[in-house]
Write an enzyme that holds these catalytic residues in place. Structure first.
Site, PDB file in Angstrom:
ATOM      1  CD  GLU A 118      -3.025  -1.000   2.248  1.00 16.79           C
ATOM      2  OE1 GLU A 118      -4.191  -1.199   1.924  1.00 16.79           O
ATOM      3  OE2 GLU A 118      -2.680  -0.731   3.412  1.00 16.79           O
ATOM      4  CB  CYS A 132       3.068   7.539   3.157  1.00 20.19           C
ATOM      5  SG  CYS A 132       3.468   6.367   4.425  1.00 20.19           S
ATOM      6  CB  CYS A 139       6.915  -5.263   9.318  1.00 21.35           C
ATOM      7  SG  CYS A 139       8.262  -4.405  10.155  1.00 21.35           S
ATOM      8  CB  CYS A 143       5.781  -1.892  16.688  1.00 26.25           C
ATOM      9  SG  CYS A 143       7.492  -1.699  16.147  1.00 26.25           S
ATOM     10  CB  CYS A 146       2.574  -1.143  14.075  1.00 23.33           C
ATOM     11  SG  CYS A 146       2.765  -1.052  12.293  1.00 23.33           S
ATOM     12  N   GLY A 194       6.639  -1.766   6.404  1.00 23.90           N
ATOM     13  CA  GLY A 194       7.989  -2.321   6.468  1.00 23.90           C
ATOM     14  C   GLY A 194       9.025  -1.443   7.148  1.00 23.90           C
ATOM     15  CD  GLU A 195      13.172  -0.350  10.179  1.00 22.58           C
ATOM     16  OE1 GLU A 195      12.369   0.050  11.040  1.00 22.58           O
ATOM     17  OE2 GLU A 195      14.000   0.407   9.632  1.00 22.58           O
ATOM     18  CB  SER A 226      10.152   6.527   9.456  1.00 25.98           C
ATOM     19  OG  SER A 226       9.769   6.153  10.758  1.00 25.98           O
ATOM     20  CB  SER A 248       9.285   4.580  15.262  1.00 28.66           C
ATOM     21  OG  SER A 248       8.932   4.878  13.934  1.00 28.66           O
ATOM     22  CG  LEU A 249      11.826   7.782  21.376  1.00 29.37           C
ATOM     23  CD1 LEU A 249      13.176   7.090  21.229  1.00 29.37           C
ATOM     24  CD2 LEU A 249      12.030   9.218  21.877  1.00 29.37           C
ATOM     25  CG  HIS A 250       6.551   4.864  19.294  1.00 29.20           C
ATOM     26  ND1 HIS A 250       5.959   5.965  18.726  1.00 29.20           N
ATOM     27  CD2 HIS A 250       6.874   4.055  18.237  1.00 29.20           C
ATOM     28  CE1 HIS A 250       5.916   5.825  17.417  1.00 29.20           C
ATOM     29  NE2 HIS A 250       6.474   4.687  17.084  1.00 29.20           N
ATOM     30  CG  ASN A 325      -4.019   6.689  13.220  1.00 30.92           C
ATOM     31  OD1 ASN A 325      -4.871   7.562  13.378  1.00 30.92           O
ATOM     32  ND2 ASN A 325      -2.792   6.980  12.792  1.00 30.92           N
ATOM     33  CB  CYS A 368       0.591   6.693  11.302  1.00 33.12           C
ATOM     34  SG  CYS A 368       1.267   8.183  10.714  1.00 33.12           S
TER      35      CYS A 368
HETATM   36  N1  SAH Z   1       8.991   0.663  10.118  1.00 31.39           N
HETATM   37  C1  SAH Z   1       9.309   2.036  10.121  1.00 31.39           C
HETATM   38  C2  SAH Z   1       8.526   2.783   9.087  1.00 31.39           C
HETATM   39  C3  SAH Z   1       7.030   2.814   9.332  1.00 31.39           C
HETATM   40  S1  SAH Z   1       6.636   4.431   9.739  1.00 31.39           S
HETATM   41  C4  SAH Z   1       9.111   2.607  11.491  1.00 31.39           C
HETATM   42  O1  SAH Z   1       8.533   1.931  12.335  1.00 31.39           O
HETATM   43  O2  SAH Z   1       9.574   3.712  11.728  1.00 31.39           O
HETATM   44  C5  SAH Z   1       5.075   4.323  10.408  1.00 31.39           C
HETATM   45  C6  SAH Z   1       4.990   5.216  11.649  1.00 31.39           C
HETATM   46  O3  SAH Z   1       3.673   5.063  12.218  1.00 31.39           O
HETATM   47  C7  SAH Z   1       5.956   4.762  12.712  1.00 31.39           C
HETATM   48  O4  SAH Z   1       6.415   5.849  13.459  1.00 31.39           O
HETATM   49  C8  SAH Z   1       5.085   3.886  13.558  1.00 31.39           C
HETATM   50  O5  SAH Z   1       5.636   3.716  14.828  1.00 31.39           O
HETATM   51  C9  SAH Z   1       3.790   4.635  13.558  1.00 31.39           C
HETATM   52  N2  SAH Z   1       2.635   3.797  13.865  1.00 31.39           N
HETATM   53  C10 SAH Z   1       2.529   2.466  13.757  1.00 31.39           C
HETATM   54  N3  SAH Z   1       1.299   2.055  14.140  1.00 31.39           N
HETATM   55  C11 SAH Z   1       0.618   3.170  14.481  1.00 31.39           C
HETATM   56  C12 SAH Z   1      -0.719   3.383  14.927  1.00 31.39           C
HETATM   57  N4  SAH Z   1      -1.562   2.391  15.049  1.00 31.39           N
HETATM   58  N5  SAH Z   1      -1.099   4.651  15.179  1.00 31.39           N
HETATM   59  C13 SAH Z   1      -0.223   5.678  14.997  1.00 31.39           C
HETATM   60  N6  SAH Z   1       1.031   5.530  14.560  1.00 31.39           N
HETATM   61  C14 SAH Z   1       1.463   4.279  14.313  1.00 31.39           C
HETATM   62 FE1  SF4 Z   2       7.278  -2.639  11.390  1.00 27.10          FE
HETATM   63 FE2  SF4 Z   2       7.432   0.027  11.699  1.00 27.10          FE
HETATM   64 FE3  SF4 Z   2       5.122  -1.267  12.135  1.00 27.10          FE
HETATM   65 FE4  SF4 Z   2       7.143  -1.563  13.840  1.00 27.10          FE
HETATM   66  S1  SF4 Z   2       6.006   0.345  13.383  1.00 27.10           S
HETATM   67  S2  SF4 Z   2       5.858  -3.208  13.016  1.00 27.10           S
HETATM   68  S3  SF4 Z   2       8.885  -1.509  12.448  1.00 27.10           S
HETATM   69  S4  SF4 Z   2       6.191  -1.100  10.182  1.00 27.10           S
END
Ligand code: SAH
Ligand code: SF4
Length: 399
Positions: A118, A132, A139, A143, A146, A194-195, A226, A248-250, A325, A368
């Site tokens: 996508e 995007c 992946c 996480c 996600c 994906g990463e 990212s 992606s710190l969180h 989200n 996201c």
């Molecule tokens: N794999 C990479 C690239 C994906 S970026 C990474 O993790 O950085 C997608 C972004 O959306 C990341 O910052 C991820 O942490 C964030 N994300 C993932 N699931 C989400 C959700 N359900 N709601 C909001 N942000 C989310």
């Molecule tokens: Fe993969 Fe990024 Fe989602 Fe983590 S946030 S599962 S690294 S796509």
């Protein structure tokens, strides 16, 4: 039998068609300059002139976005015919296109039978539009917040497949030829499925193509990659691509980050922060974006906002607060809006820009972390059986 295999009907059909129809010609869309030079040579162009021909092809493909060789008017008819005999200009198949009430567009793209990714276009982010793109189907990381993380890795995308996502979006937005004014897609963010740092070579090659001033011309400064924190690849990303870095710190402590972003167990926060500090070219005009998803009662306290400020000390940074989200059966809730604002306030007062990312395209599952396709990895042995079964099926149907 096909139905014993875990694939949907469309994919079963796709493999059957593959067995009975001639293979499509390889496409030039997505190729590097060097690959186009080799194409020219394969089509009989003298080695000395191959570079110039590749340059012409490049311009038609990436500046004009042509889908027919007839349009390549500065290449002789005879040569065009030879090229058209061996190659094509198609993009991967666009299976579905959804438009959100807020104008966000989501594209579902079939890269190969049963392999889908996508791509999302988000218009009007600060008078600009971001595309995007995905770097993998599925992946390997999990996480917990996600949706993509619930889909096992199918495979890495090739550089051509990453570039093709941009070309498909430009086709849809009617953005050819490349213009320097009023662009719809001004920025590229590797924030899809994906990463990206687990597919760095292909990601870097795709950025070489996308940023080239003679073609699509979306600059490296307007491209953000990212990562969830693949520490050993962060510096290399900067050296290879010169793009902007997003992390992606969180979470601000290892205990919580281990839980939310399990990769943290391998590369804990101290190592991550050191790798970020070593990112080439960091400064006030090149800041790291820290993404921080707001999870109610999990990571959204004001104490954590203060811990975040402390953690980022000395790093040129901006902080993107992302309201969570939701997706089907997701185990979290989004923080209350007041709480997000109070959190942002603490971070702002410490001197960091901390925009709250307005959720875009939630109604079409394009926001996201909501991306996911139905593709599953199918073992080579299963694929073989599948093809055999499909072949037999077709033979039976014909008899
Ligand atoms: N794999 C990479 C690239 C994906 S970026 C990474 O993790 O950085 C997608 C972004 O959306 C990341 O910052 C991820 O942490 C964030 N994300 C993932 N699931 C989400 C959700 N359900 N709601 C909001 N942000 C989310
Ligand atoms: Fe993969 Fe990024 Fe989602 Fe983590 S946030 S599962 S690294 S796509």
């Amino acid at each position: 039998m096909n139905h014993a295999l875990n694939i949907d009907a469309r994919n079963a059909n796709a493999s059957r068609i593959d067995e009975t129809t001639p293979r499509p010609l390889p496409t030039l869309a997505g190729m590097t300059r060097e690959e186009l030079r080799e194409v020219a040579i394969a089509c009989g162009v003298d080695e000395k002139k191959a570079k110039m021909r590749a340059e012409q092809l490049w311009r038609w493909i990436y500046h004009y976005g042509v889908t027919s060789f007839d349009e390549m008017t500065n290449i002789s008819k005879d040569l065009r015919a030879v090229i058209a005999d061996k190659y094509a200009l198609h993009r991967p198949k666009l299976i579905d296109r959804q438009v959100s009430v807020d104008g966000t567009r989501k594209y579902l793209i079939e890269l190969a039978p049963g392999v889908e990714c996508e791509t999302v276009f988000i218009p009007d982010v600060a008078r600009s539009g971001a595309l995007c793109v995905s770097s993998q189907v599925g992946c390997t990381l999990n996480c917990t917040f996600c949706h993509t993380g619930t889909q096992a890795l199918v495979r890495n995308l090739t550089a051509a497949e990453i570039v093709a996502q941009v070309m498909i979006a430009r086709d849809d937005l009617e953005e050819w030829p490349t213009s320097n004014e009023n662009r719809k897609i001004t920025n590229i963010v590797f924030m899809g499925m994906g990463e990206p740092l687990y597919n760095l070579d292909h990601v870097a090659t795709s950025i070489d193509i996308i940023s080239d001033g003679e073609g699509i011309a979306i600059s490296r400064r307007r491209t953000t990659v990212s990562t969830s924190g693949v520490v050993p690849k962060i510096k290399e990303l900067g050296e290879l691509t010169g793009t902007m870095l997003a992390i992606s710190l969180h979470a601000t402590n290892d205990g919580l980050r281990d839980e939310l972003v399990p990769l943290n167990k391998k590369y804990p926060l101290v190592e991550l922060m050191n790798a970020i500090r070593a990112y080439p070219g960091l400064g006030n005009s090149k800041r790291v974006t820290f993404e921080y998803v707001m999870l109610k009662g999990v990571n959204d306290s004001l104490a954590e906002a203060k811990a975040l400020v402390k953690l980022l000390k000395g790093i040129p940074a901006k902080i993107n607060l992302i309201p969570f989200n939701p997706w089907p059966n997701s185990p979290y809730e989004c923080s209350d809006w007041d709480q997000i604002e109070a959190f942002a306030d603490v971070v702002n007062k410490a001197g960091y820009a901390s925009p709250i990312r307005t959720p875009r395209g939630r109604d079409i599952f394009a926001a996201c972390g909501q991306l996911r396709s139905e593709s599953q990895k199918v073992k080579a042995s299963v694929l073989r059986k599948q093809r055999l079964a499909a072949g037999e099926g077709a033979a039976n149907a014909a008899s």
